[in-house]
Design a protein around this motif. Sequence first.
Motif, PDB file in Angstrom:
ATOM      1  N   LEU A 196       0.857  -1.192   0.000  1.00 22.79           N
ATOM      2  CA  LEU A 196       0.000   0.000   0.000  1.00 22.79           C
ATOM      3  C   LEU A 196       0.891   1.239   0.000  1.00 22.79           C
ATOM      4  O   LEU A 196       1.783   1.372   0.851  1.00 22.79           O
ATOM      5  CB  LEU A 196      -0.875   0.030   1.259  1.00 22.79           C
ATOM      6  CG  LEU A 196      -1.674  -1.231   1.602  1.00 22.79           C
ATOM      7  CD1 LEU A 196      -2.444  -1.010   2.898  1.00 22.79           C
ATOM      8  CD2 LEU A 196      -2.654  -1.581   0.471  1.00 22.79           C
ATOM      9  N   PHE A 197       0.659   2.123  -0.922  1.00 24.93           N
ATOM     10  CA  PHE A 197       1.463   3.351  -1.042  1.00 24.93           C
ATOM     11  C   PHE A 197       0.678   4.492  -0.396  1.00 24.93           C
ATOM     12  O   PHE A 197      -0.452   4.777  -0.805  1.00 24.93           O
ATOM     13  CB  PHE A 197       1.734   3.660  -2.519  1.00 24.93           C
ATOM     14  CG  PHE A 197       2.609   2.634  -3.187  1.00 24.93           C
ATOM     15  CD1 PHE A 197       2.121   1.367  -3.502  1.00 24.93           C
ATOM     16  CD2 PHE A 197       3.931   2.916  -3.492  1.00 24.93           C
ATOM     17  CE1 PHE A 197       2.929   0.404  -4.107  1.00 24.93           C
ATOM     18  CE2 PHE A 197       4.748   1.969  -4.105  1.00 24.93           C
ATOM     19  CZ  PHE A 197       4.245   0.711  -4.407  1.00 24.93           C
ATOM     20  N   LEU A 198       1.305   5.121   0.574  1.00 23.43           N
ATOM     21  CA  LEU A 198       0.598   6.163   1.328  1.00 23.43           C
ATOM     22  C   LEU A 198       0.959   7.542   0.821  1.00 23.43           C
ATOM     23  O   LEU A 198       2.124   7.923   0.793  1.00 23.43           O
ATOM     24  CB  LEU A 198       0.935   6.064   2.821  1.00 23.43           C
ATOM     25  CG  LEU A 198       0.750   4.695   3.480  1.00 23.43           C
ATOM     26  CD1 LEU A 198       1.003   4.798   4.977  1.00 23.43           C
ATOM     27  CD2 LEU A 198      -0.645   4.135   3.226  1.00 23.43           C
ATOM     28  N   GLN A 199      -0.047   8.269   0.427  1.00 22.46           N
ATOM     29  CA  GLN A 199       0.133   9.623  -0.111  1.00 22.46           C
ATOM     30  C   GLN A 199       0.774  10.548   0.922  1.00 22.46           C
ATOM     31  O   GLN A 199       0.464  10.461   2.106  1.00 22.46           O
ATOM     32  CB  GLN A 199      -1.230  10.227  -0.454  1.00 22.46           C
ATOM     33  CG  GLN A 199      -1.951   9.545  -1.595  1.00 22.46           C
ATOM     34  CD  GLN A 199      -1.395   9.925  -2.955  1.00 22.46           C
ATOM     35  OE1 GLN A 199      -0.724  10.930  -3.075  1.00 22.46           O
ATOM     36  NE2 GLN A 199      -1.638   9.108  -3.950  1.00 22.46           N
ATOM     37  N   ALA A 200       1.604  11.439   0.435  1.00 24.44           N
ATOM     38  CA  ALA A 200       2.203  12.507   1.246  1.00 24.44           C
ATOM     39  C   ALA A 200       2.624  11.988   2.616  1.00 24.44           C
ATOM     40  O   ALA A 200       3.275  10.972   2.731  1.00 24.44           O
ATOM     41  CB  ALA A 200       1.238  13.666   1.356  1.00 24.44           C
ATOM     42  N   GLN A 201       2.237  12.657   3.651  1.00 16.19           N
ATOM     43  CA  GLN A 201       2.694  12.297   4.996  1.00 16.19           C
ATOM     44  C   GLN A 201       1.566  11.638   5.779  1.00 16.19           C
ATOM     45  O   GLN A 201       1.323  11.967   6.944  1.00 16.19           O
ATOM     46  CB  GLN A 201       3.198  13.555   5.712  1.00 16.19           C
ATOM     47  CG  GLN A 201       4.429  14.171   5.073  1.00 16.19           C
ATOM     48  CD  GLN A 201       5.636  13.236   5.146  1.00 16.19           C
ATOM     49  OE1 GLN A 201       6.043  12.823   6.212  1.00 16.19           O
ATOM     50  NE2 GLN A 201       6.176  12.890   3.990  1.00 16.19           N
TER      51      GLN A 201
END
Length: 443
Positions: free
Chosen positions: A361-366
């Motif tokens: 899972l790629f988490l956007q921004a912070q």
Amino acid sequence: MRVIQIFVISILLFRLHTSAQEKIAPESIKEKMQWFQDAKLGIFIHWGIYAVKGVDESWSFYNKLIPYNEYMQQLEGFTASKYNPTDWADLIQQSGAKYAVMTTKHHDGVALWNTNADHYNVVRNTPAKKDLLAPLFSELRKRQLKVGTYFSLIDWSRNDYDQFKKDSTRYKLKDQPARWESFRRFFQSQIQEISTLYNPDLFWFDGDWEHNADEWESVKVRNNILTRNPNAIINGRLAGYGDYVTPEQNIPVSKPSYNWWELCMTINNNWGFQYRDTNWKKPNEIITLFADVVGNGGNLLLDIGPKEDGTIPKEQREVLTELGKWNKKHERAVFGTVAGIPKGHFYGPTTLSKDSTSLYLFLQAQTSGPIMIKGLVNKIKDIKVLGSEASLAHKVVGKISWSPVPGLIFIDVPSKQLDPYMTVLELKLDGPVKLYAGHGGFN
Ligand code: GLC
């Protein structure tokens, strides 16, 4: 006028470059496409005389922003004096890319090798005086990187080309078949030279929009290439006879339906080096869009435009270096993976290991704190933030004992483990991924 031209061309590019390669059966090329599918990242290199004045590659004289003669005077200023193929190949390798595609000749007709054809080339016509392709290709191959050659079918500097731009002379093919025949012999011979001299792993054609497959002799081009190297891959700009589709600059919002695709994109607004263009994309932006492309099962072909002397602008070096660091840390989530789970289960890009027992899972921004996954039937064996050894806990919410519908999964992502660009979670599943995508009812 220019706006209209550009608009019409954009429509054509969009239509042709995103249309499926209907002539080639995907089953017949599956095996040779494997390395490409696993590669995920390639570096595009636009290098040519246009870097001398820093004007649009070829298009500047086509669009009459600069007279043809003035454009061609750049031949005299193209020195390649600081060209360091070892350094280029190091940088490309550091970025995590698995292949590079270098311009061998753009629409302006200037070849970057010592072509036998009676036409412009950097060895004969510029102070560079040497073949610029061979040394880079050999450095790339030493590093096990695949070699791609960009080649423009259209050649706006040839007298026998029909869409001749130098003085706007044009002719109709049917009126002057011999002239067109002469052009065809010329470009076929150049493709043959590239094939014989460099045996590229990938042929990246461009400019097919000015003619159809018969006029380009696409079948002949393809057959000649494959006779020399049956495993060579051909991009989708051969009027229907390529192996994969090539959206350009426009990031797909939904997953392209064709099996293999590659988004080519610039780091600023232009392919070649331009002094005035300082609209650099930030590493964070490139990494975010790269994750999106990979999550949709595609490749990113990220462009650099070296200066006329062969130095690579520092902003481009920085993007490649930062991307490389990120790729190293997140290698398992990116390289050799396949497209992730369908949209709706998780709010962001995802990828899967080939056996689909690991979900990334790629988490956007912070993004930190609780993130949610819907409709995951599997049990989760372990969760890690890539780059860290500690396992994360998760909670299942809303699971009803008598219902087959899985509950919501919440994972608490600690802020101190966030990556400066994009954080990736690795979920080890109890088997191949199984999803519930229903409406919550019983049927
Ligand atoms: C376009 C342009 C060209 C550029 C290429 C890269 O087709 O004509 O200037 O080299 O795209 O994809």
